[in-house]
Design an enzyme around this catalytic site. Sequence first.
Site, PDB file in Angstrom:
ATOM      1  N   HIS A 158       1.431  45.967  -5.645  1.00 58.53           N
ATOM      2  CA  HIS A 158       1.112  45.472  -6.998  1.00 58.53           C
ATOM      3  C   HIS A 158       2.416  45.270  -7.882  1.00 58.53           C
ATOM      4  O   HIS A 158       2.285  44.461  -8.869  1.00 58.53           O
ATOM      5  CB  HIS A 158       0.210  46.250  -7.683  1.00 58.53           C
ATOM      6  CG  HIS A 158       1.148  47.580  -8.225  1.00 58.53           C
ATOM      7  ND1 HIS A 158       1.417  48.621  -7.650  1.00 58.53           N
ATOM      8  CD2 HIS A 158       1.299  47.701  -9.515  1.00 58.53           C
ATOM      9  CE1 HIS A 158       2.230  49.439  -8.269  1.00 58.53           C
ATOM     10  NE2 HIS A 158       2.084  48.860  -9.584  1.00 58.53           N
ATOM     11  N   ASP A 159       3.692  45.684  -7.203  1.00 61.33           N
ATOM     12  CA  ASP A 159       4.822  45.266  -8.184  1.00 61.33           C
ATOM     13  C   ASP A 159       5.877  44.870  -6.946  1.00 61.33           C
ATOM     14  O   ASP A 159       7.211  45.078  -7.261  1.00 61.33           O
ATOM     15  CB  ASP A 159       5.394  46.527  -8.706  1.00 61.33           C
ATOM     16  CG  ASP A 159       4.750  46.809 -10.329  1.00 61.33           C
ATOM     17  OD1 ASP A 159       4.309  45.715 -10.853  1.00 61.33           O
ATOM     18  OD2 ASP A 159       4.624  47.862 -10.616  1.00 61.33           O
ATOM     19  N   HIS A 197      10.492  50.570 -11.374  1.00 68.98           N
ATOM     20  CA  HIS A 197       9.439  49.631 -10.550  1.00 68.98           C
ATOM     21  C   HIS A 197      10.174  49.340  -9.229  1.00 68.98           C
ATOM     22  O   HIS A 197      10.636  48.158  -8.998  1.00 68.98           O
ATOM     23  CB  HIS A 197       9.244  48.055 -11.457  1.00 68.98           C
ATOM     24  CG  HIS A 197       8.418  48.068 -12.571  1.00 68.98           C
ATOM     25  ND1 HIS A 197       8.843  48.304 -13.899  1.00 68.98           N
ATOM     26  CD2 HIS A 197       7.132  48.244 -12.808  1.00 68.98           C
ATOM     27  CE1 HIS A 197       8.045  48.417 -14.709  1.00 68.98           C
ATOM     28  NE2 HIS A 197       6.786  48.343 -14.050  1.00 68.98           N
ATOM     29  N   ASP A 231      -1.954  52.816 -12.092  1.00 68.37           N
ATOM     30  CA  ASP A 231      -0.621  52.174 -12.504  1.00 68.37           C
ATOM     31  C   ASP A 231      -0.222  53.053 -13.687  1.00 68.37           C
ATOM     32  O   ASP A 231       0.996  53.039 -13.884  1.00 68.37           O
ATOM     33  CB  ASP A 231      -0.804  50.769 -12.764  1.00 68.37           C
ATOM     34  CG  ASP A 231       0.438  50.057 -13.059  1.00 68.37           C
ATOM     35  OD1 ASP A 231       1.460  50.571 -12.478  1.00 68.37           O
ATOM     36  OD2 ASP A 231       0.517  48.953 -13.758  1.00 68.37           O
TER      37      ASP A 231
END
Length: 803
Positions: free
Chosen positions: A570-571, A530, A696
Amino acid sequence: MGCAASVHATDSQCKDPKHKDYDNTIRAVTEQSRKESEEPPQKQPEKKEIRFGPVKLLQEISRVLLVFPVEDGQSEAFLWACRKGGFACSMANSLDNAMDTLDKRKHHIVVIDMRLNVYSIGEQIVRKIRSRPSFANVVTLAVCPAIPRWCEEPSVRPYLDMGFNRRFLENHDRGACLNEIVMMDTGEVSTGLKLSVANTLFQLLEESRDSFDITDIDGICSYVNPAFEKLAGFKSIDMVGKSTDVLLNEEKTGTGLIETMQRCKAEGKVWEGVVVNNRTGLDPISVEMKIMPVFDAEGNNVPSHFVTCRLELNPTLCRSCLNKNQFNSTTRRMSNGRVRTESSNTSINSISVNNTSRRLSKQVDAPIIKILTMLRSIQDTSPQQLPAQLIENVMAMLRSSELYNPGSNSLTEDPEALGFMDGLMEGRGTRPSVTGDTILSHRESTAAINNITLSQTLPTLIKENLTRRKEWDYDVVELERLSSHRPLFYLGFDILVEFGILNLFKIEETTLRNWLGLIESNYRSCNTYHNSTHAADVLQASAYFCRSQCMENFLDPTDFLALLIASICHDIDHPGRTNAFLCNVSHELAIMYNDSAVLESHHSATTFKVTCQAAENKNVNIFQNLEPENFKMIRKSIISMILATDMTQHFEHYNKFLAVNLKCGSSEDGEECMAQVPVSQDNKSLILRMAIKCADISNPSRSVCLARAWAHRIVLEYRDQIAEEKSRALPQSLPPFDDIPKSQVLFVHLFAKDLLTAYYEFLEFGHLTDQLTETFDYWDSFNEENPYPHALTLSISTSSNST
């Protein structure tokens, strides 16, 4: 019925010859008649529109038949009136001639000479017309002798008994004849057309399999159809003219429900619900009944009649239902003002209609509540135990909060598979009493905003790499190496510029570069998975989806940019730990977001925090030049997409997408075709959420070498979490991930395969589905006899890895 006068004066005194204005009035009327005679005939439209309730009718030009045995001044006046008014006209001089003319061509108006010398012929003609059902709506006019002033007005009853609709006293004035025909055309002819439509509707009711009855405002029955007779056991002759209240079984239906029904009828509202009806010589029966008020005119609040539809729920009311106590009535007021009352057992938590809040506020029920209530009604009336038990099982599933999550199947019955699913979706475990601990110290940005380095000239190797960014097998891992772990900065700039962010957001290149540098600096490079490289990978996949014709059919450029920005962020600031871990250690983020979508909420909040509140430098906020409404819309869309990446919502989004059944709609010859479903905002939002979810977890549909590299990275990050959980004696929230190929097979089976296949089918990207199958077969090929040969390492130069 009446006589048309030859002269119409505006003042009654002007009719007196001794009055001073008498001569002037006569001259004015004579002059007006002369002018009208000289005017050309009126040209009527071929058809004129008539409204009959919700029905739109087209009335054709009326045809007039003049039946005069002897032509005289009266027949000439009517002939002139027909031509003047634009009506089609025919002449007949005998009974046979008149009937032949009517048989050959439909006529709407028949003018019959009924003066003394031809009285008997006229009577024969009108009686002949009335004897033919096909002439039921023909309007007949009797031309009668003029009445002397000193004689009393005779009764029109004899003419009505013969079959005439109107009477016209002999008057050779052309205007009077024209007025008479126009009044019949506007009145009786139009009414006849409406009656023919009403007859059609009654024919439909006669053939309907549903039970219908019509009552007046007092509940007296005017009509029942054959289906009613079969359902209720009452013949039409027994019901018409009597009250339909005898049908209601008050004991089984309940007085409260009946009172609600009567109140709705009095207020002119639609009512529907389940009641128990009596039947002649048979047991009572449960029916779904809907009462609809009928109003004489639009805007009238008092109905003139009620139409009731009754649908049989079960041929025979079960004995247990007959022995139950009275039903409680639950009234639901819908958005259109209608009222629905449903009879239900007290076990469904029925709400009394006398509740004050129910009367004062609008009740909004979710569809699932309505479904459960209807199922309960069916269950109560089921005569067999087996269907009732099946309905109970269905209701139990519908009441579950995990409505969109999969149930048990052959795969998830495997304890290892269940542990894998629980770990990725929920990470079940008991929270220990841990306070004040943090898993990782929050890393400050790697550089202050003013110290972000901007590369105006791209190195050659990076340029060459970015030229391949539109390919599905684009190697973002290589860009990570070439850019010194800044892939998001370079790839993000090229893709956002490609999709027009500079023009749509009205920003400079410097602002975009500053923002990308700031966002990437808030990703933690210590994470093996991530990190900003994963964000760049998701961005590249989302951009690939956006280039499809199907996405262009549904979305606009602003939607594309919202998706790309959500993919980039998004992360952001991901700690390398799962939501379950954060909850188990009572992390500050878990406490802040109430253990629900902890990381996803943090990512979306951080996105706008660092973008909109970054020091005093305005050359960072890419949203600064958007109109407030546009920014609000884009912000809402970005947050929705980032929250959709929460794996606990995985099956909900997937099943909702299947339920909508979106299709791109490409034509057989390959030409562009617009979407086959309405492009609503809900559909747009669903497509965008599915896009970022698929991007994703798209690694299993990449080439084998890329999929293997990402599999190694995620396993390393998860194993790091497992090790910390063991060292801190925390509940283990993840499976061990000892077997990499098996973990990939389980992930594809449980999560990726169905979701990616459905979305790729929507995009018409069959080649991605083929790649998914190829990569899955690669992972599935390893077993005890064929062990996985690759060591778990971060040596991920894909060009050197063979399949």
